[in-house]
Design an enzyme around this catalytic site. Structure first.
Site, PDB file in Angstrom:
ATOM      1  N   LYS A  50      46.738 107.991  85.370  1.00 32.76           N
ATOM      2  CA  LYS A  50      46.394 107.173  86.542  1.00 32.76           C
ATOM      3  C   LYS A  50      45.024 107.572  87.100  1.00 32.76           C
ATOM      4  CE  LYS A  50      48.841 110.398  89.515  1.00 32.76           C
ATOM      5  NZ  LYS A  50      50.144 110.761  90.063  1.00 32.76           N
ATOM      6  N   ARG A 148      58.968 109.159 100.006  1.00 32.83           N
ATOM      7  CA  ARG A 148      57.884 108.227  99.811  1.00 32.83           C
ATOM      8  C   ARG A 148      58.542 107.037  99.116  1.00 32.83           C
ATOM      9  NH1 ARG A 148      52.755 110.688  96.760  1.00 32.83           N
ATOM     10  NH2 ARG A 148      54.044 109.992  95.059  1.00 32.83           N
ATOM     11  N   TYR A 276      18.720 118.678 105.471  1.00 39.57           N
ATOM     12  CA  TYR A 276      19.163 117.987 106.690  1.00 39.57           C
ATOM     13  C   TYR A 276      19.851 118.952 107.651  1.00 39.57           C
ATOM     14  CZ  TYR A 276      18.581 113.428 104.384  1.00 39.57           C
ATOM     15  OH  TYR A 276      18.099 112.330 103.755  1.00 39.57           O
ATOM     16  N   MET A 324      23.055 112.932  99.771  1.00 36.40           N
ATOM     17  CA  MET A 324      23.664 111.896  98.935  1.00 36.40           C
ATOM     18  C   MET A 324      23.326 112.080  97.455  1.00 36.40           C
ATOM     19  SD  MET A 324      23.304 107.765  99.295  1.00 36.40           S
ATOM     20  CE  MET A 324      23.828 107.707 100.995  1.00 36.40           C
TER      21      MET A 324
HETATM   22  C1  LIG Z   1      50.630 111.880  89.406  1.00 35.10           C
HETATM   23  C2  LIG Z   1      52.048 111.967  89.042  1.00 35.10           C
HETATM   24  C3  LIG Z   1      52.485 112.879  88.069  1.00 35.10           C
HETATM   25  C4  LIG Z   1      51.589 113.907  87.423  1.00 35.10           C
HETATM   26  O1  LIG Z   1      51.314 114.938  88.330  1.00 35.10           O
HETATM   27  P1  LIG Z   1      50.573 116.277  87.856  1.00 35.10           P
HETATM   28  O2  LIG Z   1      50.768 117.199  88.986  1.00 35.10           O
HETATM   29  O3  LIG Z   1      49.155 115.902  87.632  1.00 35.10           O
HETATM   30  O4  LIG Z   1      51.219 116.722  86.608  1.00 35.10           O
HETATM   31  C5  LIG Z   1      53.819 112.831  87.699  1.00 35.10           C
HETATM   32  N1  LIG Z   1      54.659 111.950  88.268  1.00 35.10           N
HETATM   33  C6  LIG Z   1      54.278 111.081  89.219  1.00 35.10           C
HETATM   34  C7  LIG Z   1      55.269 110.140  89.805  1.00 35.10           C
HETATM   35  C8  LIG Z   1      52.968 111.062  89.650  1.00 35.10           C
HETATM   36  O5  LIG Z   1      52.585 110.202  90.591  1.00 35.10           O
END
Ligand SMILES: *Cc1c(COP(=O)(O)O)cnc(C)c1O
Length: 401
Positions: A50, A148, A276, A324
């Site tokens: 993801k 969640r 800055y 930046m």
């Molecule tokens: C992101 C995620 C993972 C992976 O998490 P890591 O800590 O990177 O291994 C696993 N399960 C779900 C539901 C996630 O959202």
């Protein structure tokens, strides 16, 4: 044309990490089998890609993990899944996100596996499946305490039967997600594990039929083989990092490195300020190297006065404001620094332990987690993909000759 601030994504390291993990899972399962305790079979790996594969670039990473033998890939939403299909990924793709208010067409058009984590998502997917006259396989998410997404573990008898009764939906797997897998002291992990197992019994009683189970993110993989079940779901481990504060003896290598070059070197006099806000005031005659990378590239402003880079094999402190497009480092104590010298933000510049900086260390400097460091790598930073010791492997697909 490639900017001098660029990231390298080492697919050989990614594949090696995958194999290290796969071997570890198989070895532990064998031990468990012999001992008659814990998960007795090696779980499959749902490789989490993801958020643009944690900033590494979803397409090449997903293709490499598919080739390495991932059972499934996991993404945050339908759009990420469609992108992988368009890149030619054929492995099953699990979508973690809520889907209740999404355009679910992509699930059907691109053969994605949705997570159903609420009655609203169930209704949206069920009516879409009915309209298409198909039966859709899904993973059911149980909320065991993260609070969640997911069906609450303690009232499944009320919420799940309509889902199980649907002729348009097919339950393939059930999963949960841990809130504190990376906190060795927290009892919540064990509570969640028990609730998940109890929830699976309830599903049995409700006649949910045979189905697969998964729960373990990277921290849970490292921590407790009892929650490996049929699949594990690592993200961070595959990218070569262990969720802090956990440690592992597994030989993982960070997949991403981030480097730039010195573009200017200048002397400032005692009591002159740099950058800055004039926050860094030279306490002595000081040599400053200017590096063309800033917060637009994902380098956090809190690195000022806290972070270091590697130049000529030495650590140089980041001083003055991170702006930046630029930042400044104090190279007074490093001889012969000149424009063109390599600057390492993440990666190695020699074989000594202090000649390596990884995302975990950078995260600690600024009070965040390595996940955020990786994901925030700026969009304008080119990811140079390396495989078989070569780069790039991801040219635009050309005509086959
Ligand atoms: C992101 C995620 C993972 C992976 O998490 P890591 O800590 O990177 O291994 C696993 N399960 C779900 C539901 C996630 O959202």
């Amino acid at each position: 044309m490639i900017r001098c601030t660029s990231a390298r994504v080492d697919l050989d390291a990614l594949t090696a990490n995958f194999r290290v993990l796969q071997t570890h899972l198989a070895d532990e399962a064998r031990t468990n089998r012999a001992a008659g305790a814990g998960t007795p079979h090696a779980p499959g790996i749902i490789a989490v890609v993801k958020a643009n594969a944690y900033g590494h670039g979803a397409r090449p990473v997903a293709r490499a993990l598919e080739a390495a033998g991932a059972t499934m890939l996991a993404v945050a939403d339908i759009e990420e899944g469609v992108d992988l299909r368009e890149a030619g990924v054929r492995a099953p793709i699990l979508v973690f996100g809520a889907l209740s208010v999404s355009d679910v067409d992509g699930v059907f058009a691109h053969n994605l596996t949705p997570t159903i984590s609420s009655p609203a998502a169930a209704r949206a997917l069920e009516s879409a499946a009915l309209a298409r006259g198909t039966r859709l396989a899904y993973h059911l998410k149980i909320d065991t305490g993260l609070n969640r997404l997911g069906f609450r573990h303690d009232n499944l008898r009320r919420t799940v039967p309509p889902l199980l009764a649907s002729s348009a939906l097919y339950l393939d797997a059930v999963h949960t997600h841990f809130a504190t897998a990376d906190e060795p002291e927290s009892p919540a992990f064990e509570d969640q594990r028990r609730r998940f197992e109890a929830a699976c019994h309830v599903l049995d009683e409700l006649g949910a039929g045979p189905r697969l189970r998964h729960a373990a993110n990277s921290a849970a993989v490292v921590r407790d083989s009892r929650v490996w079940y049929d699949f594990v779901r690592p993200g961070l481990l595959l990218y070569g990092l262990v969720p802090p504060p956990l440690h592992t003896t597994l030989a993982l290598r960070p997949v991403m490195s981030l480097t730039s070059r010195v573009v200017a070197v200048k002397g400032v006099r005692e009591n002159e300020a740099v950058g800055y806000g004039a926050r860094f005031v030279a306490g002595r005659p000081t040599t400053i190297a200017v590096v063309p990378a800033g917060y637009a590239d994902g380098l956090d402003r809190r690195l000022e006065g806290r972070g270091h880079v590697l130049v000529r094999g030495r650590r140089a402190p980041i001083v003055g404001a991170v702006s930046m497009d630029m930042l400044t480092v104090d190279v007074t104590d490093i001889e012969y620094v000149e424009p063109g010298d390599e600057v390492v933000f993440l990666g190695r510049q020699g074989d000594e332990p202090w000649q390596t900086i990884d995302a975990r260390e950078m995260a600690a400097w600024i009070g965040t987690i390595p996940y955020e460091v990786l994901c925030r790598l700026g969009a304008r930073v080119e990811r140079i993909v390396e495989q078989d010791g070569e780069s790039p492997i991801d040219p635009a697909p050309g005509p086959k000759t």
